[in-house]
Scaffold this motif. Structure first.
Motif, PDB file in Angstrom:
ATOM      1  N   GLY B  10       7.937   0.933  10.861  1.00  0.00           N
ATOM      2  CA  GLY B  10       7.049   0.985   9.702  1.00  0.00           C
ATOM      3  C   GLY B  10       7.811   1.105   8.398  1.00  0.00           C
ATOM      4  O   GLY B  10       7.467   0.457   7.409  1.00  0.00           O
ATOM      5  N   LEU B  14       7.932  -1.606   5.406  1.00  0.00           N
ATOM      6  CA  LEU B  14       7.525  -1.293   4.037  1.00  0.00           C
ATOM      7  C   LEU B  14       8.617  -1.643   3.027  1.00  0.00           C
ATOM      8  O   LEU B  14       8.331  -2.083   1.915  1.00  0.00           O
ATOM      9  CB  LEU B  14       7.142   0.185   3.918  1.00  0.00           C
ATOM     10  CG  LEU B  14       6.377   0.548   2.645  1.00  0.00           C
ATOM     11  CD1 LEU B  14       5.061  -0.191   2.564  1.00  0.00           C
ATOM     12  CD2 LEU B  14       6.152   2.046   2.563  1.00  0.00           C
ATOM     13  N   LEU B  17       8.283  -5.312   2.687  1.00  0.00           N
ATOM     14  CA  LEU B  17       7.099  -5.580   1.857  1.00  0.00           C
ATOM     15  C   LEU B  17       7.382  -5.353   0.386  1.00  0.00           C
ATOM     16  O   LEU B  17       7.043  -6.175  -0.473  1.00  0.00           O
ATOM     17  CB  LEU B  17       5.954  -4.660   2.315  1.00  0.00           C
ATOM     18  CG  LEU B  17       4.684  -4.634   1.482  1.00  0.00           C
ATOM     19  CD1 LEU B  17       3.954  -5.969   1.560  1.00  0.00           C
ATOM     20  CD2 LEU B  17       3.763  -3.509   1.938  1.00  0.00           C
ATOM     21  N   ALA B  18       8.024  -4.225   0.099  1.00  0.00           N
ATOM     22  CA  ALA B  18       8.306  -3.891  -1.300  1.00  0.00           C
ATOM     23  C   ALA B  18       9.174  -4.964  -1.948  1.00  0.00           C
ATOM     24  O   ALA B  18       8.997  -5.304  -3.124  1.00  0.00           O
ATOM     25  CB  ALA B  18       8.998  -2.534  -1.377  1.00  0.00           C
ATOM     26  N   MET B  46       0.603  -1.288   9.549  1.00  0.00           N
ATOM     27  CA  MET B  46       0.148  -1.548   8.187  1.00  0.00           C
ATOM     28  C   MET B  46      -1.199  -0.882   7.937  1.00  0.00           C
ATOM     29  O   MET B  46      -1.460  -0.377   6.851  1.00  0.00           O
ATOM     30  CB  MET B  46       0.036  -3.054   7.938  1.00  0.00           C
ATOM     31  CG  MET B  46       1.359  -3.816   7.958  1.00  0.00           C
ATOM     32  SD  MET B  46       2.661  -3.089   6.943  1.00  0.00           S
ATOM     33  CE  MET B  46       1.988  -3.363   5.303  1.00  0.00           C
ATOM     34  N   LEU B  49      -0.550   2.632   7.053  1.00  0.00           N
ATOM     35  CA  LEU B  49      -0.035   2.769   5.695  1.00  0.00           C
ATOM     36  C   LEU B  49      -1.158   2.564   4.678  1.00  0.00           C
ATOM     37  O   LEU B  49      -1.164   3.165   3.615  1.00  0.00           O
ATOM     38  CB  LEU B  49       1.096   1.760   5.456  1.00  0.00           C
ATOM     39  CG  LEU B  49       2.368   1.982   6.275  1.00  0.00           C
ATOM     40  CD1 LEU B  49       3.358   0.843   6.083  1.00  0.00           C
ATOM     41  CD2 LEU B  49       3.022   3.321   5.911  1.00  0.00           C
ATOM     42  N   LYS B  50      -2.092   1.717   5.057  1.00  0.00           N
ATOM     43  CA  LYS B  50      -3.225   1.482   4.163  1.00  0.00           C
ATOM     44  C   LYS B  50      -4.128   2.709   4.086  1.00  0.00           C
ATOM     45  O   LYS B  50      -4.516   3.142   3.009  1.00  0.00           O
ATOM     46  CB  LYS B  50      -4.030   0.273   4.648  1.00  0.00           C
ATOM     47  CG  LYS B  50      -5.040  -0.191   3.634  1.00  0.00           C
ATOM     48  CD  LYS B  50      -5.996  -1.227   4.176  1.00  0.00           C
ATOM     49  CE  LYS B  50      -7.093  -1.484   3.139  1.00  0.00           C
ATOM     50  NZ  LYS B  50      -8.156  -2.362   3.683  1.00  0.00           N
ATOM     51  N   VAL B  55      -0.376   1.215   0.744  1.00  0.00           N
ATOM     52  CA  VAL B  55      -0.459  -0.228   0.496  1.00  0.00           C
ATOM     53  C   VAL B  55      -1.927  -0.623   0.318  1.00  0.00           C
ATOM     54  O   VAL B  55      -2.831   0.108   0.723  1.00  0.00           O
ATOM     55  CB  VAL B  55       0.157  -1.048   1.664  1.00  0.00           C
ATOM     56  CG1 VAL B  55       1.620  -0.733   1.856  1.00  0.00           C
ATOM     57  CG2 VAL B  55      -0.617  -0.828   2.959  1.00  0.00           C
ATOM     58  N   TYR B  65      -0.403  -7.955   2.146  1.00  0.00           N
ATOM     59  CA  TYR B  65      -0.353  -6.583   1.649  1.00  0.00           C
ATOM     60  C   TYR B  65       0.482  -6.477   0.381  1.00  0.00           C
ATOM     61  O   TYR B  65       1.415  -7.258   0.173  1.00  0.00           O
ATOM     62  CB  TYR B  65       0.231  -5.655   2.710  1.00  0.00           C
ATOM     63  CG  TYR B  65      -0.689  -5.447   3.887  1.00  0.00           C
ATOM     64  CD1 TYR B  65      -1.648  -4.440   3.867  1.00  0.00           C
ATOM     65  CD2 TYR B  65      -0.618  -6.280   5.000  1.00  0.00           C
ATOM     66  CE1 TYR B  65      -2.499  -4.243   4.941  1.00  0.00           C
ATOM     67  CE2 TYR B  65      -1.468  -6.100   6.085  1.00  0.00           C
ATOM     68  CZ  TYR B  65      -2.400  -5.080   6.044  1.00  0.00           C
ATOM     69  OH  TYR B  65      -3.257  -4.894   7.103  1.00  0.00           O
ATOM     70  N   LEU B  67       2.021  -3.199  -2.359  1.00  0.00           N
ATOM     71  CA  LEU B  67       2.138  -1.751  -2.551  1.00  0.00           C
ATOM     72  C   LEU B  67       0.952  -1.251  -3.380  1.00  0.00           C
ATOM     73  O   LEU B  67       0.513  -1.920  -4.309  1.00  0.00           O
ATOM     74  CB  LEU B  67       3.438  -1.411  -3.288  1.00  0.00           C
ATOM     75  CG  LEU B  67       4.741  -1.632  -2.524  1.00  0.00           C
ATOM     76  CD1 LEU B  67       5.923  -1.155  -3.369  1.00  0.00           C
ATOM     77  CD2 LEU B  67       4.747  -0.924  -1.180  1.00  0.00           C
ATOM     78  N   VAL B  79       5.683   7.988   3.672  1.00  0.00           N
ATOM     79  CA  VAL B  79       5.686   6.889   4.636  1.00  0.00           C
ATOM     80  C   VAL B  79       5.739   7.423   6.067  1.00  0.00           C
ATOM     81  O   VAL B  79       4.926   7.052   6.920  1.00  0.00           O
ATOM     82  CB  VAL B  79       6.888   5.950   4.391  1.00  0.00           C
ATOM     83  CG1 VAL B  79       6.903   4.823   5.398  1.00  0.00           C
ATOM     84  CG2 VAL B  79       6.870   5.415   2.977  1.00  0.00           C
ATOM     85  N   LEU B 129      11.089   5.208  -2.251  1.00  0.00           N
ATOM     86  CA  LEU B 129      11.183   3.847  -1.723  1.00  0.00           C
ATOM     87  C   LEU B 129      12.052   2.931  -2.570  1.00  0.00           C
ATOM     88  O   LEU B 129      12.802   2.106  -2.042  1.00  0.00           O
ATOM     89  CB  LEU B 129       9.766   3.268  -1.578  1.00  0.00           C
ATOM     90  CG  LEU B 129       9.631   1.914  -0.893  1.00  0.00           C
ATOM     91  CD1 LEU B 129      10.219   1.931   0.503  1.00  0.00           C
ATOM     92  CD2 LEU B 129       8.163   1.499  -0.845  1.00  0.00           C
TER      93      LEU B 129
END
Lengths: 151, 151
Positions: B10, B14, B17-18, B46, B49-50, B55, B65, B67, B79, B129
DNA sequence: GGTAAATCCTAGTAAAATACTAGGAGATTA
DNA sequence: TAATCTCCTAGTATTTTACTAGGATTTACC
């Protein structure tokens, strides 16, 4: 990220042992009675502590276990690592120069695992068994209510 | 005391994703391709995290997705807690005044669990992050060799 | 309007780890 | 010799982990 019953029960058992073994060895039977733990399970935990060199055993009737070194020289880190194995949150996070994951030079998350590892180690290695035993004596909590607390 | 794949995968996801969501949403398909993770499993991560508000999702074609807040405002603690649940090594160790175990006043080991808990929290809450994303860009390690590293 | 590309949501499930239990051998003391 | 210990290995029920599977829903684009 949870400690297993090995670490939780084992540390309790060792504190109990430290309190009662100053004159004679303490048997598994007596520890398990006071701490309300299964004798058979505790036997295995004591065996781990012995392998790690934290306790010594005396076989035969009247036998039991004794600390292998001074309480002030046994850190909680020693105890937990003996019972739980490495306390590293992720295997690759080894601090050894060449330790762990081959891809580590490209690994961003390793930095995180390493920081967590260091902070846990530092914490558990600076708490010594004698501190807990002293605390335990102050509170005179030889036995606590196991119906309320499983740790 | 190990982090599960949820936390390990995860966090990687992330960071990915970032890095890629600055202009358009990033789909699970693309993250899982780059990071070599199962799409279906990543979907669940995800979703966690949502739920934790880290996110936001954009449904439909071209969606994915993004942030939910600035990278610099998402700590690694946020996280990992979103993915792993509480990071406390023992349940009773809650810092809340009346939290956890009823027998806590008589509990010697609780002191240890609390110290560990505090040190872990402090560590993961002070890494943000954006630091990891920046590090990741420096190393230009978009994809690392998953055959060598499972973390 | 239809299709493709997404997220969303719930269930199921194989494998691994945990938390024990069980049986019996060997050592020591009284 | 009997009782009380440690020691050692194996078995096993339960729980947790790490996924996989199926299908509903939403949205963009032709």
């Amino acid at each position: 990220m949870k400690l297993s019953t090995k670490g939780r029960y084992g540390l309790r058992a060792l504190i109990d042992l430290a309190q009662y073994s100053e004159e004679t060895p303490v048997s598994i039977t007596s520890i398990s009675a006071r701490q309300e733990l299964s004798e058979r399970y505790l036997e295995q935990l004591m065996s781990m502590l012995k392998k790690a060199g934290l306790v010594k055993s005396v076989r035969g009737a009247g036998g039991g276990y004794v600390l292998a070194k001074d309480m002030a020289e046994i850190s909680i880190g020693d105890v937990l690592r003996a019972l739980e194995g490495s306390l590293e949150p992720v295997e690759c996070a080894g601090l050894e120069p060449d330790g762990g994951c081959k891809a580590s030079d490209n690994c961003v998350t390793k930095y995180v695992w390493q920081r967590i590892n260091e902070s846990i180690s530092q914490t558990v290695d600076e708490i010594m068994l004698d501190q807990l035993v002293e605390e335990s004596r102050k509170k005179s909590c030889v036995g606590m209510d196991r119906a309320l607390c499983k740790n």
